[in-house]
Design a protein around this motif. Structure first.
Motif, mmCIF file in Angstrom:
data_model
loop_
_atom_site.group_PDB
_atom_site.id
_atom_site.type_symbol
_atom_site.label_atom_id
_atom_site.label_comp_id
_atom_site.label_asym_id
_atom_site.label_seq_id
_atom_site.Cartn_x
_atom_site.Cartn_y
_atom_site.Cartn_z
ATOM 1 N N LEU A 130 28.098 -18.942 26.150
ATOM 2 C CA LEU A 130 27.086 -18.338 25.265
ATOM 3 C C LEU A 130 25.722 -18.283 25.971
ATOM 4 C CD1 LEU A 130 28.000 -20.120 21.918
ATOM 5 C CD2 LEU A 130 28.345 -17.696 22.445
ATOM 6 N N GLU A 131 25.321 -19.380 26.583
ATOM 7 C CA GLU A 131 24.033 -19.424 27.273
ATOM 8 C C GLU A 131 23.971 -18.400 28.404
ATOM 9 O OE1 GLU A 131 23.370 -23.452 28.557
ATOM 10 O OE2 GLU A 131 23.261 -24.196 26.488
ATOM 11 N N GLU A 132 25.057 -18.321 29.172
ATOM 12 C CA GLU A 132 25.110 -17.373 30.284
ATOM 13 C C GLU A 132 24.975 -15.933 29.787
ATOM 14 O OE1 GLU A 132 28.689 -15.954 33.033
ATOM 15 O OE2 GLU A 132 28.120 -18.042 33.409
ATOM 16 N N ALA A 133 25.475 -15.676 28.582
ATOM 17 C CA ALA A 133 25.397 -14.334 27.991
ATOM 18 C C ALA A 133 24.058 -14.094 27.285
ATOM 19 C CB ALA A 133 26.553 -14.136 27.008
ATOM 20 N N GLY A 134 23.163 -15.090 27.328
ATOM 21 C CA GLY A 134 21.862 -14.931 26.703
ATOM 22 C C GLY A 134 21.863 -15.175 25.206
ATOM 23 N N ILE A 135 22.909 -15.805 24.711
ATOM 24 C CA ILE A 135 23.009 -16.111 23.279
ATOM 25 C C ILE A 135 22.577 -17.556 23.096
ATOM 26 C CG2 ILE A 135 24.538 -16.266 21.281
ATOM 27 C CD1 ILE A 135 26.313 -14.143 22.667
ATOM 28 N N THR A 136 21.423 -17.739 22.479
ATOM 29 C CA THR A 136 20.845 -19.066 22.336
ATOM 30 C C THR A 136 20.771 -19.471 20.862
ATOM 31 O OG1 THR A 136 18.610 -18.157 22.268
ATOM 32 C CG2 THR A 136 19.480 -18.778 24.440
ATOM 33 N N GLY A 137 20.379 -20.699 20.646
ATOM 34 C CA GLY A 137 20.198 -21.192 19.294
ATOM 35 C C GLY A 137 21.348 -22.017 18.780
ATOM 36 N N PHE A 138 22.412 -22.137 19.549
ATOM 37 C CA PHE A 138 23.556 -22.941 19.125
ATOM 38 C C PHE A 138 23.380 -24.381 19.603
ATOM 39 C CE2 PHE A 138 25.410 -18.798 18.583
ATOM 40 C CZ PHE A 138 26.222 -18.965 17.477
ATOM 41 N N ALA A 139 23.711 -25.308 18.730
ATOM 42 C CA ALA A 139 23.667 -26.727 19.062
ATOM 43 C C ALA A 139 25.057 -27.316 18.858
ATOM 44 C CB ALA A 139 22.653 -27.441 18.171
ATOM 45 N N ALA A 140 25.318 -28.390 19.569
ATOM 46 C CA ALA A 140 26.608 -29.077 19.441
ATOM 47 C C ALA A 140 26.590 -29.999 18.231
ATOM 48 C CB ALA A 140 26.898 -29.877 20.710
ATOM 49 N N GLN A 141 27.730 -30.069 17.560
ATOM 50 C CA GLN A 141 27.952 -30.997 16.461
ATOM 51 C C GLN A 141 26.888 -30.881 15.372
ATOM 52 O OE1 GLN A 141 30.897 -32.582 16.306
ATOM 53 N NE2 GLN A 141 31.260 -31.368 18.135
ATOM 54 N N VAL A 142 26.782 -29.690 14.789
ATOM 55 C CA VAL A 142 25.837 -29.419 13.705
ATOM 56 C C VAL A 142 26.494 -29.783 12.381
ATOM 57 C CG1 VAL A 142 24.577 -27.589 12.493
ATOM 58 C CG2 VAL A 142 24.628 -27.640 15.002
ATOM 59 N N GLU A 143 25.784 -30.562 11.589
ATOM 60 C CA GLU A 143 26.340 -31.038 10.322
ATOM 61 C C GLU A 143 26.091 -30.060 9.186
ATOM 62 O OE1 GLU A 143 26.430 -35.006 7.504
ATOM 63 O OE2 GLU A 143 24.725 -34.713 8.841
ATOM 64 N N GLU A 144 27.108 -29.898 8.360
ATOM 65 C CA GLU A 144 26.962 -29.226 7.068
ATOM 66 C C GLU A 144 26.865 -30.356 6.046
ATOM 67 O OE1 GLU A 144 26.446 -27.864 3.768
ATOM 68 O OE2 GLU A 144 26.331 -26.342 5.348
ATOM 69 N N PRO A 145 25.635 -30.669 5.608
ATOM 70 C CA PRO A 145 25.430 -31.860 4.773
ATOM 71 C C PRO A 145 26.205 -31.846 3.463
ATOM 72 C CG PRO A 145 23.324 -30.894 5.442
ATOM 73 C CD PRO A 145 24.406 -29.964 5.899
ATOM 74 N N ALA A 146 26.393 -30.690 2.863
ATOM 75 C CA ALA A 146 27.093 -30.630 1.573
ATOM 76 C C ALA A 146 28.542 -31.087 1.704
ATOM 77 C CB ALA A 146 27.035 -29.209 1.001
ATOM 78 N N LEU A 147 29.097 -30.948 2.899
ATOM 79 C CA LEU A 147 30.508 -31.292 3.102
ATOM 80 C C LEU A 147 30.699 -32.524 3.979
ATOM 81 C CD1 LEU A 147 31.848 -27.676 3.781
ATOM 82 C CD2 LEU A 147 31.927 -28.946 1.623
ATOM 83 N N GLY A 148 29.656 -32.900 4.702
ATOM 84 C CA GLY A 148 29.807 -33.997 5.654
ATOM 85 C C GLY A 148 30.609 -33.600 6.880
ATOM 86 N N HIS B 126 24.732 -22.551 14.736
ATOM 87 C CA HIS B 126 23.397 -21.952 14.726
ATOM 88 C C HIS B 126 22.847 -22.247 13.334
ATOM 89 C CE1 HIS B 126 20.148 -19.091 14.953
ATOM 90 N NE2 HIS B 126 20.465 -18.835 16.220
ATOM 91 N N ARG B 127 21.964 -23.236 13.247
ATOM 92 C CA ARG B 127 21.490 -23.729 11.946
ATOM 93 C C ARG B 127 20.813 -22.645 11.117
ATOM 94 N NH1 ARG B 127 20.472 -28.299 15.362
ATOM 95 N NH2 ARG B 127 21.578 -30.126 14.594
ATOM 96 N N PHE B 128 19.940 -21.856 11.736
ATOM 97 C CA PHE B 128 19.193 -20.829 11.005
ATOM 98 C C PHE B 128 20.130 -19.779 10.422
ATOM 99 C CE2 PHE B 128 17.316 -16.569 11.112
ATOM 100 C CZ PHE B 128 16.337 -16.725 10.137
ATOM 101 N N ALA B 129 21.046 -19.292 11.251
ATOM 102 C CA ALA B 129 21.928 -18.199 10.831
ATOM 103 C C ALA B 129 23.179 -18.698 10.107
ATOM 104 C CB ALA B 129 22.345 -17.375 12.045
ATOM 105 N N LYS B 130 23.448 -19.984 10.193
ATOM 106 C CA LYS B 130 24.676 -20.559 9.639
ATOM 107 C C LYS B 130 25.911 -19.852 10.206
ATOM 108 C CE LYS B 130 24.781 -22.861 5.766
ATOM 109 N NZ LYS B 130 24.750 -23.278 4.348
ATOM 110 N N VAL B 131 25.923 -19.736 11.527
ATOM 111 C CA VAL B 131 27.100 -19.231 12.247
ATOM 112 C C VAL B 131 27.676 -20.422 13.002
ATOM 113 C CG1 VAL B 131 27.927 -17.709 14.091
ATOM 114 C CG2 VAL B 131 26.205 -16.882 12.467
ATOM 115 N N ALA B 132 28.964 -20.665 12.787
ATOM 116 C CA ALA B 132 29.658 -21.775 13.432
ATOM 117 C C ALA B 132 30.699 -21.245 14.392
ATOM 118 C CB ALA B 132 30.324 -22.656 12.378
#
Length: 170
Positions: A76-94, A101-107
């Motif tokens: 993703l980074e090599e393709a210029g797609i940024t904003g993704f983080a590893a192990q992002v939590e969805e708090p409602a589900l745990g 991508h927290r802002f866009a809610k794309v997993a």
């Protein structure tokens, strides 16, 4: 004999970037950290490969859970797609998504061969459905997709982000 720090420095300088990142991330699980590298990096300014080692260190993520998650993130980074983080939590589900991508809610969920066991597959489907109900768009990626259909995968990620209002550089 060599120190762990020097071994990490050599891995970062000499291995292909993807392999170096994965090797260094594996060292995090053993208690290794970028902070422990700082004295060596400061001392070795001007040494061959220092810039490359620093680039590799910047690309590592101590939250990465598997080599294939790391490869996916680097693709993703090599393709210029940024904003993704590893192990992002969805708090409602745990739940934690592999890459989110927290802002866009794309997993992005990497599924290895162990995910094709019938019982595991049933759990995965339920999990994905629950994430979608919480507003996540989920893209599942496999080894085959990364190796043989990478452009299609990247297009899907770009389209998902754009649908969610994320503007990507051309």
């Amino acid at each position: 004999m060599t120190s762990v720090e020097w071994a990490a420095f050599d891995l970062a300088r000499f291995l292909p970037k993807e392999d170096a990142v994965i090797a260094l991330e594996g060292m995090y699980a053993q208690g290794f950290s970028v902070a422990s590298m700082q004295p060596l990096l400061d001392r070795e300014v001007g040494t061959w490969g220092i810039r490359r080692a620093l680039e590799v260190w910047r690309s590592t993520n101590p939250d990465s859970q598997s080599p294939m998650e790391s490869r996916t993130r680097l693709i993703l980074e090599e393709a210029g797609i940024t904003g993704f983080a590893a192990q992002v939590e969805e708090p409602a589900l745990g739940y934690f998504v592999d890459l989110g991508h927290r802002f866009a809610k794309v997993a992005i969920e990497y599924d290895g061969d162990d995910h094709f066991d019938a019982a595991r597959h049933r759990r995965d489907v339920r999990r994905i459905n629950r994430l979608r109900a919480e507003g996540w768009e989920v893209i599942v990626v496999t080894y085959d997709i990364l190796q043989n259909h990478r452009d299609e995968f990247l297009r899907q990620v770009r389209q998902a982000l754009e649908r969610r209002g994320v503007r990507l550089a051309a």
